[in-house]
Design a protein around this motif. Structure first.
Motif, PDB file in Angstrom:
ATOM      1  N   VAL A  30       0.424  -1.579   0.499  1.00 47.58           N
ATOM      2  CA  VAL A  30      -0.274  -0.119  -0.194  1.00 47.58           C
ATOM      3  C   VAL A  30       1.220   0.931   0.099  1.00 47.58           C
ATOM      4  O   VAL A  30       2.389   1.045   0.921  1.00 47.58           O
ATOM      5  CB  VAL A  30      -0.871  -0.057   0.940  1.00 47.58           C
ATOM      6  N   HIS A  31       0.181   2.147  -0.639  1.00 43.80           N
ATOM      7  CA  HIS A  31       1.514   3.264  -0.538  1.00 43.80           C
ATOM      8  C   HIS A  31       1.673   3.875   0.887  1.00 43.80           C
ATOM      9  O   HIS A  31       0.628   3.889   1.432  1.00 43.80           O
ATOM     10  CB  HIS A  31       0.554   4.403  -2.343  1.00 43.80           C
ATOM     11  N   PRO A  32       2.882   4.194   1.164  1.00 39.44           N
ATOM     12  CA  PRO A  32       2.864   5.261   1.958  1.00 39.44           C
ATOM     13  C   PRO A  32       1.783   5.948   2.841  1.00 39.44           C
ATOM     14  O   PRO A  32       2.379   5.945   3.590  1.00 39.44           O
ATOM     15  CB  PRO A  32       4.627   5.319   1.864  1.00 39.44           C
ATOM     16  N   LEU A  33       1.747   7.066   2.077  1.00 39.71           N
ATOM     17  CA  LEU A  33       0.583   7.924   2.427  1.00 39.71           C
ATOM     18  C   LEU A  33      -0.065   7.435   2.547  1.00 39.71           C
ATOM     19  O   LEU A  33      -1.054   7.859   3.869  1.00 39.71           O
ATOM     20  CB  LEU A  33       1.331   8.753   1.122  1.00 39.71           C
ATOM     21  N   MET A  75       6.406  11.772   4.862  1.00 35.78           N
ATOM     22  CA  MET A  75       7.801  12.256   4.412  1.00 35.78           C
ATOM     23  C   MET A  75       8.633  10.313   4.623  1.00 35.78           C
ATOM     24  O   MET A  75       9.597   9.761   4.252  1.00 35.78           O
ATOM     25  CB  MET A  75       8.594  12.781   4.479  1.00 35.78           C
ATOM     26  N   ALA A  76       8.873  10.328   5.838  1.00 34.05           N
ATOM     27  CA  ALA A  76       9.527   8.594   6.492  1.00 34.05           C
ATOM     28  C   ALA A  76       9.002   7.743   5.920  1.00 34.05           C
ATOM     29  O   ALA A  76       9.478   6.815   6.047  1.00 34.05           O
ATOM     30  CB  ALA A  76       9.495   8.522   8.607  1.00 34.05           C
ATOM     31  N   SER A  77       7.495   7.517   5.731  1.00 36.03           N
ATOM     32  CA  SER A  77       7.485   6.391   5.636  1.00 36.03           C
ATOM     33  C   SER A  77       7.542   6.202   3.596  1.00 36.03           C
ATOM     34  O   SER A  77       7.872   5.137   3.714  1.00 36.03           O
ATOM     35  CB  SER A  77       6.175   6.245   5.577  1.00 36.03           C
ATOM     36  N   LEU A 183      -3.509  12.957   3.977  1.00 34.46           N
ATOM     37  CA  LEU A 183      -2.244  12.410   3.162  1.00 34.46           C
ATOM     38  C   LEU A 183      -3.152  11.810   1.822  1.00 34.46           C
ATOM     39  O   LEU A 183      -2.388  11.526   0.802  1.00 34.46           O
ATOM     40  CB  LEU A 183      -2.067  11.175   4.369  1.00 34.46           C
ATOM     41  N   VAL A 184      -3.962  11.768   2.123  1.00 33.83           N
ATOM     42  CA  VAL A 184      -5.270  11.779   0.659  1.00 33.83           C
ATOM     43  C   VAL A 184      -5.559  11.757  -0.214  1.00 33.83           C
ATOM     44  O   VAL A 184      -4.761  11.164  -1.463  1.00 33.83           O
ATOM     45  CB  VAL A 184      -6.187  10.966   1.584  1.00 33.83           C
ATOM     46  N   ILE A 195      -4.896   4.828  -6.913  1.00 29.12           N
ATOM     47  CA  ILE A 195      -4.042   4.381  -5.975  1.00 29.12           C
ATOM     48  C   ILE A 195      -5.428   5.018  -4.667  1.00 29.12           C
ATOM     49  O   ILE A 195      -4.269   3.682  -4.014  1.00 29.12           O
ATOM     50  CB  ILE A 195      -3.062   5.105  -6.142  1.00 29.12           C
ATOM     51  N   VAL A 196      -5.880   4.928  -4.983  1.00 30.33           N
ATOM     52  CA  VAL A 196      -6.738   4.432  -3.584  1.00 30.33           C
ATOM     53  C   VAL A 196      -7.284   3.354  -3.846  1.00 30.33           C
ATOM     54  O   VAL A 196      -7.619   2.511  -3.059  1.00 30.33           O
ATOM     55  CB  VAL A 196      -8.110   5.359  -3.444  1.00 30.33           C
TER      56      VAL A 196
END
Length: 305
Positions: A30-33, A75-77, A183-184, A195-196
């Motif tokens: 899954v995308h980090p954001l 950003m860290a993820s 974030l979404v 992406i969702v």
């Protein structure tokens, strides 16, 4: 610090360090954001219905949610999927102390002690060695993202201090409520609505476990314990404990994913943490209320993750 509180503090540091490996688990498919948005959604709801809103203006809560959610943990993820190992990501995020010190000296014209300057020099040299001695566990994009997170950490400290809040835990929970939607929106702006749809289809048991771990043991339990300790003990006692977070992150990264450091990187990490320790350890006569207000939430982050 009493033995029970010390054990509890070390347990939280271990949770926060292990959390970086759990972040990596949660963003594999899954995308980090989006994974970060899920984390904060679960951390906020339903907890927010049982915690009174802190007595601060809304702009501080909104800006905190944006910076803490998107700037730091988004950003860290993302830096991990961009090529950083989870352990190195944790170490580099600690550079927020170095950046904060530079901002204080060069922008606010603050004076610094010889000990802190020595620590900054050691940390800076170690950071350069860590980055240049990479064995594939550091990439340019990943480095840019994690340094964005470190800078955001400093901005977050300014927001918390400016709010003058004395309700650190409540401020944290209510502020996080403004993290999921940005974030979404950010992820959709980058990759489109598909992406969702991809995240929903790719979501699996590992993602669920990782997000639940980040939301509850890491965020709610970890921050609750940490703020409790900050009230009981001076920063000179509690702040140095956060240096255990990267240590646990490196250990968990090794055992969970076989993440390895080169010999030079091991030495650099050790020296880096020594340097940061010299910076963050406050003088005994300067552990004031402002330090508490800033660090009570900021260290969550060193990381709670």
């Amino acid at each position: 610090m009493s033995r029970n509180d010390l054990i509890l503090a070390i347990t939280v540091m271990a949770i926060w360090g292990f959390n970086f490996s759990m972040i990596k688990m949660g963003i594999t498919d899954v995308h980090p954001l989006l994974a970060t948005a899920a984390r904060f959604s679960l951390a906020v709801f339903p907890a927010i219905f049982f915690i009174a809103k802190p007595n601060v203006q809304w702009r501080y809560l909104i800006s905190y949610g944006l910076v803490f959610g998107v700037g730091i943990w988004g950003m860290a993820s993302w830096s991990i999927t961009a090529g950083l190992s989870s352990g190195v990501s944790s170490v580099l995020l600690s550079s927020n102390a170095l950046i904060g010190m530079a901002v204080g000296i060069f922008i606010h014209k603050e004076k610094s002690t010889t000990r802190k300057l020595m620590g900054a020099l050691i940390a800076l040299v170690a950071l350069l060695v860590l980055v240049t001695a990479t064995n594939g566990n550091i990439t340019g994009k990943g480095l840019l993202l994690i340094m964005t997170a470190a800078v955001s950490w400093v901005v977050m400290g300014v927001i918390v201090k400016s709010s003058k809040t004395k309700q650190a835990f409540a401020f944290n929970v209510w502020g996080m409520a403004f993290a999921p939607v940005p974030l979404v929106v950010f992820s959709v702006a980058l990759h489109g609505t598909e992406i969702v749809e991809h995240a929903i289809g790719a979501w699996n048991t590992s993602t669920t476990i990782a997000v639940l771990f980040q939301a509850y043991p890491t965020t709610l339990f970890g921050y609750w314990v940490w703020n409790r300790l900050l009230i009981r003990y001076p920063l000179s006692t509690t702040a140095p404990l956060t240096l255990l977070v990267p240590v646990f992150a490196l250990i968990s990264g090794y055992f969970m994913y076989g993440e390895m450091l080169s010999v030079l990187q091991v030495i650099a990490c050790a020296l880096f943490l020594v340097g940061i320790g010299l910076i963050v350890k406050p003088s005994r006569n300067k552990s004031n209320a402002n330090d508490y207000q800033c660090n009570s939430i900021k260290v969550t982050s060193n990381q709670p993750s």
